[in-house]
Enzyme design. Structure first.
Site, PDB file in Angstrom:
ATOM      1  CG  ASP A   1     -13.606 -11.476   6.352  1.00 32.36           C
ATOM      2  OD1 ASP A   1     -12.856 -11.923   7.243  1.00 32.36           O
ATOM      3  OD2 ASP A   1     -13.194 -10.776   5.408  1.00 32.36           O
TER       4      ASP A   1
ATOM      5  CE1 TYR B   1      -3.269  -2.895   0.658  1.00 30.46           C
ATOM      6  CE2 TYR B   1      -2.320  -3.125   2.841  1.00 30.46           C
ATOM      7  CZ  TYR B   1      -3.155  -3.585   1.840  1.00 30.46           C
ATOM      8  OH  TYR B   1      -3.859  -4.740   2.051  1.00 30.46           O
TER       9      TYR B   1
ATOM     10  CE1 TYR C   1      -8.639  -5.023   1.607  1.00 30.88           C
ATOM     11  CE2 TYR C   1      -8.579  -6.196   3.697  1.00 30.88           C
ATOM     12  CZ  TYR C   1      -7.991  -5.852   2.501  1.00 30.88           C
ATOM     13  OH  TYR C   1      -6.757  -6.352   2.193  1.00 30.88           O
TER      14      TYR C   1
ATOM     15  CE  LYS D   1      -6.213  -8.713   9.474  1.00 28.28           C
ATOM     16  NZ  LYS D   1      -4.899  -8.378   8.936  1.00 28.28           N
TER      17      LYS D   1
END
Length: 426
Positions: A239, A18, A145, A269
């Site tokens: 998600d 990014y 996202y 994560k």
């Protein structure tokens, strides 16, 4: 700062995430980490206020996780799951099935969150294909996202800057606002009457849209989506890569908080406590049974090389031990209460649109794009590592962060925004 030799030699070869490489400021070289702190190569210490993209919930180098990974390394670091099995993966699958509600019993391992979502989408599409129905598109949401790979980009908000460049190259999904009341639920139901037969399922981040700007919604939204999914024969995919595993404080998973069982859940994560890459896609019994057949083409044809990596699974089992043995949910709630009190003064600052907290997530939202470099540099000067994006400065501290750490983070955030606000007014 005098940079270490490895940094100077390698910097021109590393392509950063990014980041516009032509204008990017230099990243901070990290020499080591422990607990909530990063030690830079020049000796400075920073409190990590975002847990390395929300993953290091137990802090860095927790001895229980380190010991588990070390023991596994000495016996079996990796073996393919195609035709072979190992204890760590099978134990982890059983534990995840026991933790998740209802009959979310069938675990498919992968090595990143994006891939976990891709697997969920593939599962949902093939579930219908196995039943002789071609339903390969998805309903998804503005502000959502779910990853940066091609399939996951298609279920992200198509108008936000990260993925809008690829318009036309991605499968076009149906993207709508999250329903937040009965009228919006009814309107979405009318839309699904027209298009539902083309859809495999619904993909949503439950309770918090993370990379879309830390936007919160109520359990009603998820309950409405469950009703709509049932009415229109759609599979519901949660998600939970960001919010799952304790981040919200009230339960291990957002689906528990909302009282909604999805058909498929994705995790990553915090699964390994930020130690090693690992992800999981967990399906209900009904979904799994949709792949059971004498036809070999009805099998889920997916298999990452490192799926169920033994080191990653050992770290994940140790991470789950810590959730059982240490008060992570209570810690998340305590962090939330402290952030709520300490961030609130920022609400009155000119240029601040909102201050909000949910579980161990604290957000200061500005009235326009955040001056990311300026805010980040101000926080670094205060001894805190944060990474603003879009229009927010936010924190997701390790769940082991002590009161003084949380206070340091929150005060740095308010100070950074106060300074920016004052300069903007002059």
């Amino acid at each position: 700062m005098t940079a270490p030799d490895w940094f100077d030699k390698g910097r021109k070869h590393v392509w950063l995430p990014y980041t516009q490489m032509q204008t990017a400021r230099a990243p901070l070289p990290v020499a080591s980490a422990a607990g909530t702190r990063l030690r830079l190569s020049d000796g400075r210490e920073l409190i990590d206020g975002i847990s390395s993209w929300w993953a290091c919930v137990h802090g860095y180098r927790h001895p229980h996780i380190e010991d588990a990974v070390r023991r596994q390394l000495e016996t079996l670091p990796h073996v393919m799951l195609g035709g072979l099995a190992h204890e760590q993966a099978y134990t982890l699958a059983q534990r995840l099935a026991a933790l998740l509600p209802g009959d979310l019993d069938h675990v498919f391992f992968s090595d990143s969150g994006s891939v976990a979502v891709e697997v969920a989408m593939k599962m949902a599409s093939q579930y219908w294909l196995n039943r002789g129905r071609r339903r390969v598109k998805f309903l998804c949401f503005k502000g959502g996202y779910h990853g940066d790979t091609f399939a996951t980009m298609s279920v992200c908000d198509p108008d936000e800057g990260m993925h809008s460049l690829f318009k036309g190259a991605l499968l076009e999904q149906i993207v709508v606002n999250l329903p937040t009341n009965a009228a919006q639920e009814a309107a979405l139901g009318e839309l699904l009457e027209q298009h539902g037969k083309d859809l495999a399922g619904i993909v949503v981040e439950p309770l918090v849209q993370g990379a879309g700007g830390m936007v919160f919604h109520d359990p009603f939204t998820l309950q409405a989506l469950r009703r709509l999914a049932d009415t229109h024969e759609l599979l519901l995919i949660f998600d939970e890569i960001f919010v799952g595993l304790g981040r919200l404080g009230d339960a291990m998973f957002a689906c528990e908080i909302a009282g909604v069982q999805p058909d498929i859940v994705t995790l990553s994560k915090a699964l390994t406590g930020g130690t090693l890459p690992l992800a999981a896609t967990i399906a209900s019994r009904r979904i799994h049974e949709g792949f059971l057949s004498d036809d070999p083409m009805h099998a889920l044809m997916h298999g990452p090389t490192y799926m169920g990596n033994a080191l990653g699974c050992a770290a994940a089992n140790a991470s789950l031990d810590l959730f059982e043995q240490e008060p992570r949910l209570a810690q998340a709630r305590a962090i939330g209460r402290q952030l709520q009190a300490l961030l609130e003064p920022a609400r009155e600052l000119p240029g601040v649109r909102d201050v909000r907290v949910r579980g161990a997530i604290g957000v200061i939202q500005l009235d326009g794009p955040a001056p990311a470099d300026r805010l980040s540099e101000s926080c670094i000067a205060s001894g805190v590592w944060l990474r603003p994006f879009r229009d927010i400065l936010y924190t997701t501290p390790p769940l082991v962060a002590q009161e003084e750490d949380v206070a340091h983070i929150a005060n740095a955030m308010v100070a950074a925004v106060s300074e920016w606000s004052a300069d903007r007014a002059t």
